[in-house]
Design an enzyme around this catalytic site. Structure first.
Site, PDB file in Angstrom:
ATOM      1  N   ASN A   1       0.913  -1.322   0.062  1.00 18.04           N
ATOM      2  CA  ASN A   1      -0.232  -0.183  -0.131  1.00 18.04           C
ATOM      3  C   ASN A   1       0.955   1.274   0.085  1.00 18.04           C
ATOM      4  OD1 ASN A   1      -1.655   2.231   0.660  1.00 18.04           O
ATOM      5  ND2 ASN A   1      -2.204   1.298   2.624  1.00 18.04           N
TER       6      ASN A   1
ATOM      7  N   LYS B   1      -0.103   4.409  -0.089  1.00 23.04           N
ATOM      8  CA  LYS B   1      -0.557   5.373   0.592  1.00 23.04           C
ATOM      9  C   LYS B   1      -0.461   6.587  -0.381  1.00 23.04           C
ATOM     10  CE  LYS B   1      -0.085   3.062   4.920  1.00 23.04           C
ATOM     11  NZ  LYS B   1       0.105   3.200   6.272  1.00 23.04           N
TER      12      LYS B   1
ATOM     13  N   HIS C   1      -9.124   1.026   4.950  1.00 21.10           N
ATOM     14  CA  HIS C   1      -8.084   1.220   5.757  1.00 21.10           C
ATOM     15  C   HIS C   1      -8.469   2.347   6.981  1.00 21.10           C
ATOM     16  CE1 HIS C   1      -3.939   2.610   6.614  1.00 21.10           C
ATOM     17  NE2 HIS C   1      -3.488   1.513   5.882  1.00 21.10           N
TER      18      HIS C   1
ATOM     19  N   GLU D   1      -6.745   4.698   8.016  1.00 20.74           N
ATOM     20  CA  GLU D   1      -6.554   6.182   7.712  1.00 20.74           C
ATOM     21  C   GLU D   1      -7.827   6.648   7.074  1.00 20.74           C
ATOM     22  OE1 GLU D   1      -2.786   5.483   5.655  1.00 20.74           O
ATOM     23  OE2 GLU D   1      -1.819   4.841   7.540  1.00 20.74           O
TER      24      GLU D   1
ATOM     25  N   GLU E   1      -5.096  -4.860  10.940  1.00 23.57           N
ATOM     26  CA  GLU E   1      -3.949  -3.943  10.887  1.00 23.57           C
ATOM     27  C   GLU E   1      -4.597  -3.178  12.328  1.00 23.57           C
ATOM     28  OE1 GLU E   1      -1.936  -2.616   7.004  1.00 23.57           O
ATOM     29  OE2 GLU E   1      -3.880  -1.640   7.185  1.00 23.57           O
TER      30      GLU E   1
ATOM     31  N   GLY F   1       2.996   1.998  10.765  1.00 23.44           N
ATOM     32  CA  GLY F   1       3.826   3.168  10.451  1.00 23.44           C
ATOM     33  C   GLY F   1       4.622   3.456  11.879  1.00 23.44           C
TER      34      GLY F   1
ATOM     35  N   SER G   1       3.731  -2.419  10.163  1.00 22.89           N
ATOM     36  CA  SER G   1       5.124  -2.283  10.569  1.00 22.89           C
ATOM     37  C   SER G   1       5.735  -3.652  10.092  1.00 22.89           C
ATOM     38  CB  SER G   1       5.568  -2.043  11.934  1.00 22.89           C
ATOM     39  OG  SER G   1       5.161  -0.541  12.131  1.00 22.89           O
TER      40      SER G   1
HETATM   41  P1  PGA Z   1       3.023   0.146   7.408  1.00 19.61           P
HETATM   42  O1  PGA Z   1       1.485   0.393   7.209  1.00 19.61           O
HETATM   43  O2  PGA Z   1       3.586  -1.328   6.922  1.00 19.61           O
HETATM   44  O3  PGA Z   1       3.937   1.379   6.910  1.00 19.61           O
HETATM   45  O4  PGA Z   1       3.113   0.190   9.143  1.00 19.61           O
HETATM   46  C1  PGA Z   1       0.787  -0.709   6.965  1.00 19.61           C
HETATM   47  C2  PGA Z   1      -0.622  -0.208   6.463  1.00 19.61           C
HETATM   48  O5  PGA Z   1      -0.934   0.859   6.907  1.00 19.61           O
HETATM   49  O6  PGA Z   1      -1.168  -0.964   5.411  1.00 19.61           O
END
Ligand code: PGA
Length: 248
Positions: free
Chosen positions: A9, A11, A93, A95, A163, A169, A208
């Site tokens: 992803n 983003k 997601h 976010e 997640e 992140g 992560s």
């Molecule tokens: P990350 O994000 O691997 O940077 O922690 C995962 C995600 O939000 O899909």
């Protein structure tokens, strides 16, 4: 037997120059055991699908509107994603849930729109740190799973991604026991509701994931792959994650 899936992803990262990273993933993605997906920002989808042509990499969007068309300035329909070359779309997601107030009902409607356009929906679930610390994780995940997954979900049109919001992140990763507990719980819920299809749906872990922790995470029961943010932006990192999945 569920096929493994390494999903990236990107983003809100990436312009045309970054497609060189995608090119450099093509050889690693050329494996028989593992499906590979990169969800680029919407403006890159059509160029990314040309870059990925002839390889084992599928391209996806990161969101779609629930409606087919209309007065929704700035939004993108599932049909538009398909037209640009996508085969998958991420829905729900965290976010999107946090930044755009997406509820489970909205996520379900977006996922239904994905199905109507023959896109695979990668439906995301995850608890906040406060929910984890107050012992509500399985309640939250159960509610999100029930409310965000349409009745028309099948093993072919749906992937679930667990997640934990606090792991995205941040470099913080749940223990392997915590991952197993939630993945087993999701599997039980899917099988109870969807029978054999529920058994066949892939459940990804996200938050992560990086080359150094991928192998141990992929060994956890009911982990069928990963949804990877930061470590999907660089071919060297993502290729190592694909390789870890391919041998798990
Ligand atoms: P990350 O994000 O691997 O940077 O922690 C995962 C995600 O939000 O899909």
């Amino acid at each position: 037997m569920r096929r493994k899936l390494a999903a990236g992803n990107w983003k809100m990262n990436g312009v045309t120059a970054n497609l060189s990273e995608l090119s450099n993933m093509k050889d690693a993605a050329d494996t028989k055991q593992t499906d590979v997906l990169i969800c680029t920002p919407a403006p890159l989808i059509s160029r990314a699908s040309v870059t990925a042509e002839g390889s084992n990499i599928a391209i996806g969007g990161q969101d779609c509107h629930a409606n087919a068309s209309g007065a929704h300035t700035g939004d993108i329909s599932a049909e538009m994603l398909v037209d640009a070359g996508a085969d998958y779309v991420i829905t729900g997601h965290s976010e999107r849930r946090v930044d755009h107030g997406e509820t489970d009902a909205i996520v379900a409607a977006k996922s239904s729109s994905a199905y109507a356009n023959d896109l695979v929906a990668v439906i995301c679930l995850g608890e906040s740190l406060q929910e984890r610390e107050s012992g509500q994780t399985l309640d939250v995940i159960g509610t999100q799973l029930a409310g965000s997954t349409p009745d028309a979900a099948t093993a072919d049109n749906t992937v679930i991604a667990y997640e934990p919001v606090w792991a995205i992140g941040t470099g913080k990763v749940p223990t392997l026991e915590q991952i197993a507990e939630v993945h087993d719980f999701i599997r039980a819920g899917l099988t109870e509701r969807f029978g054999d299809d529920g058994d066949g749906m892939r459940i990804l872990y996200g938050g992560s994931v990086k080359p150094s922790n991928a192998t141990e995470i992929f060994a956890v029961s009911n982990v069928d792959g990963a949804l990877v943010g930061g470590a999907s932006l660089k071919a060297d990192d993502f290729n190592a994650i694909i390789s870890a999945l391919d041998v798990s």
